[in-house]
Design a protein around this motif. Structure first.
Motif, PDB file in Angstrom:
ATOM      1  N   ARG A 282      -9.970 -11.001  27.915  1.00  0.00           N
ATOM      2  CA  ARG A 282      -9.775 -10.235  26.699  1.00  0.00           C
ATOM      3  C   ARG A 282      -9.398 -11.142  25.518  1.00  0.00           C
ATOM      4  O   ARG A 282      -9.902 -10.976  24.405  1.00  0.00           O
ATOM      5  CB  ARG A 282      -8.684  -9.184  26.905  1.00  0.00           C
ATOM      6  N   THR A 285     -12.452 -12.966  24.458  1.00  0.00           N
ATOM      7  CA  THR A 285     -13.355 -12.054  23.743  1.00  0.00           C
ATOM      8  C   THR A 285     -12.875 -11.803  22.319  1.00  0.00           C
ATOM      9  O   THR A 285     -13.666 -11.790  21.367  1.00  0.00           O
ATOM     10  CB  THR A 285     -13.458 -10.719  24.508  1.00  0.00           C
ATOM     11  N   ILE A 286     -11.571 -11.609  22.158  1.00  0.00           N
ATOM     12  CA  ILE A 286     -11.011 -11.397  20.821  1.00  0.00           C
ATOM     13  C   ILE A 286     -11.223 -12.623  19.938  1.00  0.00           C
ATOM     14  O   ILE A 286     -11.614 -12.512  18.765  1.00  0.00           O
ATOM     15  CB  ILE A 286      -9.515 -11.044  20.935  1.00  0.00           C
ATOM     16  N   VAL A 334     -10.103  -8.031  12.777  1.00  0.00           N
ATOM     17  CA  VAL A 334      -8.737  -8.009  13.298  1.00  0.00           C
ATOM     18  C   VAL A 334      -8.130  -6.627  13.143  1.00  0.00           C
ATOM     19  O   VAL A 334      -7.492  -6.091  14.060  1.00  0.00           O
ATOM     20  CB  VAL A 334      -7.880  -9.072  12.589  1.00  0.00           C
ATOM     21  N   PHE A 337      -9.606  -4.228  15.705  1.00  0.00           N
ATOM     22  CA  PHE A 337      -9.017  -4.452  17.025  1.00  0.00           C
ATOM     23  C   PHE A 337      -7.643  -3.828  17.134  1.00  0.00           C
ATOM     24  O   PHE A 337      -7.288  -3.245  18.169  1.00  0.00           O
ATOM     25  CB  PHE A 337      -8.957  -5.939  17.340  1.00  0.00           C
ATOM     26  N   PHE A 342      -6.616  -3.098  20.877  1.00  0.00           N
ATOM     27  CA  PHE A 342      -7.038  -4.197  21.733  1.00  0.00           C
ATOM     28  C   PHE A 342      -6.067  -5.367  21.633  1.00  0.00           C
ATOM     29  O   PHE A 342      -5.986  -6.183  22.542  1.00  0.00           O
ATOM     30  CB  PHE A 342      -8.437  -4.648  21.341  1.00  0.00           C
ATOM     31  N   ILE A 343      -5.389  -5.466  20.515  1.00  0.00           N
ATOM     32  CA  ILE A 343      -4.385  -6.515  20.325  1.00  0.00           C
ATOM     33  C   ILE A 343      -3.118  -5.908  19.779  1.00  0.00           C
ATOM     34  O   ILE A 343      -3.103  -4.777  19.287  1.00  0.00           O
ATOM     35  CB  ILE A 343      -4.911  -7.628  19.381  1.00  0.00           C
TER      36      ILE A 343
END
Length: 343
Positions: A282, A285-286, A334, A337, A342-343
């Motif tokens: 992950r 990927t980010i 960003v 996400f 995701f973050i």
């Protein structure tokens, strides 16, 4: 105490000096003589008021033949099973004696476990034990006999129970040691030093498999003895053998429980490793997604213009526009996400 005729040292066998074979003459559960030669033991066996226990520890083939074949005339198949190392636990009931093949646990070290085969010929007036390695249960029985424990060795079937009971207790002690090691494995599932956990789990599974391989058949043997199927076991001793059977059944259940614990621990470990791998994927990927605008703008610029002045695109602020597109594109990814958590 009875007096025995003095016997000369013969070429047949001298128990106390030449071999690791011990003999005990018991009367009323008390030792009246030790380590007699074969000629004297033949005379003792003719006296119905006496019992004989002969323990053969790693004897030579000649010594085993003298005792098992020449002196007691046991069945050839029983002798073959006795001498052959690696036989599975079994019970054979002959006319005038009972033959048992059992396996005692042998904890070689903290991280190793094996078993020792114990063969027993049980008669009304005698007990013969045969094993190739030193056994804790046999040593304990010898020590208790020498301490004049009358009830302990009153008859061969009583002595047999005491040896088997001690042997099963040693199984319990070995299982307690394995339990502590399994607890250590569980404690290290989420630690940084968990890389060797799979090897420890596989080793523990092998040791539990060794125990289960012998506990199951021995449990069946003790069940038959506890039911009084053999005339060599007196009815008054059946409750004692049932007690040993209950201990074996409990140990067998513990082995199954420890196996389930190991499987669960291994699943937890593999899931933990998979989660860590997913976290790494992950993050990568980010990073790839966040740097996509930089890669697109930089690659497009680098592959479509030959002269530095062409980078301006005829615009006074060409470089600034490129930087703005790159930064805004990265910031937008960003923020997206974060919106998706995701973050």
């Amino acid at each position: 105490m009875r007096e025995f005729p003095a016997c000369e040292v013969t070429d047949t066998l001298l128990f106390s000096y030449l071999t690791m074979i011990q003999s005990f003459v018991l009367e009323g559960g008390r030792i009246v003589e030790e380590n007699m030669d074969l000629d004297a033991l033949r005379l003792v066996l003719a006296d119905k008021g006496l019992h004989v226990w002969i323990d053969l520890e790693n004897p030579t083939p000649e010594e085993a033949k003298l005792v098992l074949e020449d002196m007691f005339h046991f069945h050839p198949l029983a002798i073959e099973d006795c001498i052959q190392v690696g036989s599975l636990p079994k019970i054979e009931d002959y006319d005038d004696y009972l033959f048992l093949v059992m396996n005692a646990v042998n904890p070689k070290s903290k991280y190793a476990l094996s078993t020792i085969e114990l063969n027993m010929f049980i008669g009304k007036e005698f007990l013969i034990t045969y094993h190739v390695e030193r056994m804790r249960s046999i040593s304990l029985a010898v020590e208790r006999c020498r301490q004049q424990a009358a009830v302990f060795a009153k008859a061969p079937d009583r002595l047999t129970h005491a040896i088997l009971d001690s042997m099963v207790d040693n199984y319990g002690q070995a299982l307690d040691e394995l339990s502590l090691q399994i607890q250590d494995i569980e404690d290290n599932v989420f630690s940084e030093d968990s890389k060797k956990l799979i090897g420890d789990v596989l080793r523990m599974k092998r040791e539990l498999a060794i125990l289960h391989q012998f506990i199951g058949p021995q449990r069946d043997i003790m069940f038959r003895l506890a039911r009084g199927e053999s005339k060599m076991i007196r009815q008054s001793l059946l409750p004692y053998f049932r007690d040993v059977y209950d201990h074996l059944a409990k140990i067998d259940e513990q082995i199954h429980a420890y196996k389930e614990t190991l499987f669960l621990t291994l699943d937890i470990y593999l899931n933990n490793v998979a989660n860590k791998t997913n976290d790494i994927i992950r993050v990568l990927t980010i990073l790839t997604a966040v740097t996509t605008p930089i890669m697109i703008v930089g690659t497009w610029y680098g592959m479509n213009f030959k002269q530095m002045e062409d980078l301006e695109l005829g615009l006074p602020w060409g470089y600034e526009y490129a930087w703005a597109i790159t930064i805004l594109g990265t910031l937008a990814i960003v923020l997206w996400f974060k919106h998706k958590k995701f973050i």
